[in-house]
Write a protein that holds these residues in place. Sequence first.
Motif, PDB file in Angstrom:
ATOM      1  N   GLU A 149      15.656  34.532  60.229  1.00 34.55           N
ATOM      2  CA  GLU A 149      15.583  35.580  61.248  1.00 34.55           C
ATOM      3  C   GLU A 149      16.724  36.588  61.131  1.00 34.55           C
ATOM      4  O   GLU A 149      16.690  37.634  61.780  1.00 34.55           O
ATOM      5  N   GLY A 150      17.727  36.265  60.321  1.00 32.90           N
ATOM      6  CA  GLY A 150      18.820  37.210  60.108  1.00 32.90           C
ATOM      7  C   GLY A 150      19.830  37.275  61.230  1.00 32.90           C
ATOM      8  O   GLY A 150      20.627  38.215  61.296  1.00 32.90           O
ATOM      9  N   VAL A 151      19.814  36.274  62.136  1.00 36.26           N
ATOM     10  CA  VAL A 151      20.770  36.228  63.247  1.00 36.26           C
ATOM     11  C   VAL A 151      21.141  34.781  63.512  1.00 36.26           C
ATOM     12  O   VAL A 151      20.438  33.853  63.107  1.00 36.26           O
ATOM     13  N   ASN A 152      22.238  34.588  64.238  1.00 33.14           N
ATOM     14  CA  ASN A 152      22.633  33.264  64.680  1.00 33.14           C
ATOM     15  C   ASN A 152      21.918  32.976  65.996  1.00 33.14           C
ATOM     16  O   ASN A 152      22.258  33.556  67.024  1.00 33.14           O
ATOM     17  N   LEU A 153      20.922  32.123  65.966  1.00 31.86           N
ATOM     18  CA  LEU A 153      20.084  31.876  67.135  1.00 31.86           C
ATOM     19  C   LEU A 153      20.803  30.946  68.112  1.00 31.86           C
ATOM     20  O   LEU A 153      20.808  29.726  67.955  1.00 31.86           O
ATOM     21  N   GLN A 154      21.413  31.542  69.129  1.00 37.09           N
ATOM     22  CA  GLN A 154      22.141  30.785  70.135  1.00 37.09           C
ATOM     23  C   GLN A 154      21.312  30.557  71.387  1.00 37.09           C
ATOM     24  O   GLN A 154      21.582  29.642  72.160  1.00 37.09           O
ATOM     25  N   PRO A 194      11.964  44.385  65.627  1.00 40.15           N
ATOM     26  CA  PRO A 194      11.244  45.506  66.253  1.00 40.15           C
ATOM     27  C   PRO A 194       9.807  45.190  66.636  1.00 40.15           C
ATOM     28  O   PRO A 194       9.277  45.781  67.578  1.00 40.15           O
ATOM     29  N   ASN A 195       9.176  44.243  65.916  1.00 43.22           N
ATOM     30  CA  ASN A 195       7.757  43.994  66.183  1.00 43.22           C
ATOM     31  C   ASN A 195       7.442  42.586  66.675  1.00 43.22           C
ATOM     32  O   ASN A 195       6.285  42.210  66.774  1.00 43.22           O
ATOM     33  N   TYR A 196       8.464  41.789  66.978  1.00 42.24           N
ATOM     34  CA  TYR A 196       8.176  40.480  67.553  1.00 42.24           C
ATOM     35  C   TYR A 196       9.416  39.883  68.213  1.00 42.24           C
ATOM     36  O   TYR A 196      10.547  40.271  67.943  1.00 42.24           O
ATOM     37  N   SER A 197       9.149  38.914  69.089  1.00 38.66           N
ATOM     38  CA  SER A 197      10.188  38.145  69.759  1.00 38.66           C
ATOM     39  C   SER A 197      10.232  36.744  69.161  1.00 38.66           C
ATOM     40  O   SER A 197       9.345  36.352  68.393  1.00 38.66           O
ATOM     41  N   VAL A 198      11.241  35.964  69.547  1.00 38.34           N
ATOM     42  CA  VAL A 198      11.402  34.608  69.022  1.00 38.34           C
ATOM     43  C   VAL A 198      11.728  33.657  70.174  1.00 38.34           C
ATOM     44  O   VAL A 198      12.562  33.974  71.026  1.00 38.34           O
ATOM     45  N   ILE A 199      11.049  32.513  70.206  1.00 39.22           N
ATOM     46  CA  ILE A 199      11.422  31.464  71.148  1.00 39.22           C
ATOM     47  C   ILE A 199      11.597  30.148  70.393  1.00 39.22           C
ATOM     48  O   ILE A 199      10.941  29.907  69.369  1.00 39.22           O
ATOM     49  N   LEU A 237      12.588  23.639  58.463  1.00 39.34           N
ATOM     50  CA  LEU A 237      13.823  24.361  58.193  1.00 39.34           C
ATOM     51  C   LEU A 237      15.010  23.672  58.846  1.00 39.34           C
ATOM     52  O   LEU A 237      14.881  23.073  59.917  1.00 39.34           O
ATOM     53  N   SER A 238      16.162  23.770  58.202  1.00 38.53           N
ATOM     54  CA  SER A 238      17.392  23.390  58.884  1.00 38.53           C
ATOM     55  C   SER A 238      17.735  24.508  59.859  1.00 38.53           C
ATOM     56  O   SER A 238      17.185  25.614  59.793  1.00 38.53           O
ATOM     57  N   TYR A 239      18.661  24.224  60.772  1.00 37.02           N
ATOM     58  CA  TYR A 239      19.074  25.255  61.717  1.00 37.02           C
ATOM     59  C   TYR A 239      19.604  26.488  60.978  1.00 37.02           C
ATOM     60  O   TYR A 239      19.265  27.625  61.319  1.00 37.02           O
ATOM     61  N   LEU A 240      20.405  26.258  59.939  1.00 35.14           N
ATOM     62  CA  LEU A 240      20.975  27.373  59.180  1.00 35.14           C
ATOM     63  C   LEU A 240      19.878  28.182  58.502  1.00 35.14           C
ATOM     64  O   LEU A 240      19.908  29.418  58.521  1.00 35.14           O
ATOM     65  N   GLU A 241      18.895  27.507  57.921  1.00 37.96           N
ATOM     66  CA  GLU A 241      17.789  28.208  57.261  1.00 37.96           C
ATOM     67  C   GLU A 241      16.982  29.013  58.265  1.00 37.96           C
ATOM     68  O   GLU A 241      16.534  30.132  57.958  1.00 37.96           O
ATOM     69  N   MET A 242      16.778  28.464  59.454  1.00 40.94           N
ATOM     70  CA  MET A 242      16.056  29.193  60.495  1.00 40.94           C
ATOM     71  C   MET A 242      16.801  30.464  60.868  1.00 40.94           C
ATOM     72  O   MET A 242      16.200  31.542  60.982  1.00 40.94           O
ATOM     73  N   CYS A 243      18.114  30.369  61.034  1.00 34.23           N
ATOM     74  CA  CYS A 243      18.919  31.546  61.357  1.00 34.23           C
ATOM     75  C   CYS A 243      18.888  32.558  60.228  1.00 34.23           C
ATOM     76  O   CYS A 243      18.782  33.770  60.460  1.00 34.23           O
ATOM     77  N   GLN A 244      18.960  32.073  59.002  1.00 31.23           N
ATOM     78  CA  GLN A 244      18.907  32.972  57.847  1.00 31.23           C
ATOM     79  C   GLN A 244      17.555  33.664  57.767  1.00 31.23           C
ATOM     80  O   GLN A 244      17.474  34.852  57.419  1.00 31.23           O
TER      81      GLN A 244
END
Length: 229
Positions: free
Chosen positions: A15-20, A29-34, A6-13
């Motif tokens: 997950e539905g957030v801007n991953l900073q 609600p059911n998982y975290s992201v690293i 994935l591109s950075y933009l696709e990854m953010c899309q």
Amino acid sequence: MRGEILSYLEMCQQEGVNLQKGMNYRLKPNYSVILMSQRVGAPYQDSVSTDGETLIYEGHDTPKTRGIIDPKSHDQPGFTPRGSLTENGKFHNAAQEFKQGLRVAEKVKVYEKIKNGIWADNGYFELVDSWQEVSGERLVYKFQLHLLNESDESVTTEPKVPENTRFIPSEIKIAVWKRDNGKCVECGATDHLHFDHIIPYSKGGSSLLAENIQLLCARHNLAKRDRIE
């Protein structure tokens, strides 16, 4: 999908957030992201076992603020100056509560940086342990995660051990990306790419040999499925 590039933009899309941030406790609600990296010069010491089942993830530093010029000279914080938990603290509490039998293991989605702007979906892991250790002259957090089977949509209190490791080591991903020039080997597409096992892992194909891994676009990856060509 595990193995998707994935591109950075696709990854953010996705997950539905801007991953900073690299650590995102309960992003959903059911998982975290690293976000992890094993590239030369990566800011943290993340590592994966040779069988791909265990990830040791290093916690993150205090942010640069007035009075903190070099975060690497400070202990990694578990609390903010106001007394609330940092992401380190949240993940640490979750791991310790799991070890004490107070909760099921936290489900964690892991993305790995392949090169600037390019990320790989490493799938889901479960957080089973955490500790602090000395690194140089400071304390850092370490988190132990175990790979979940792709077919497992739930999280139990015991780590899953895949019958055959599908996790592709970082050095193999980087070598394959360079060898295949970031393109599908079938059609030359540069989007919707996946790391594909030439001999499927379900049929004994290795994840540890670059010769058995190739880049395929989504169309050719789906068309192939588990056929040995």
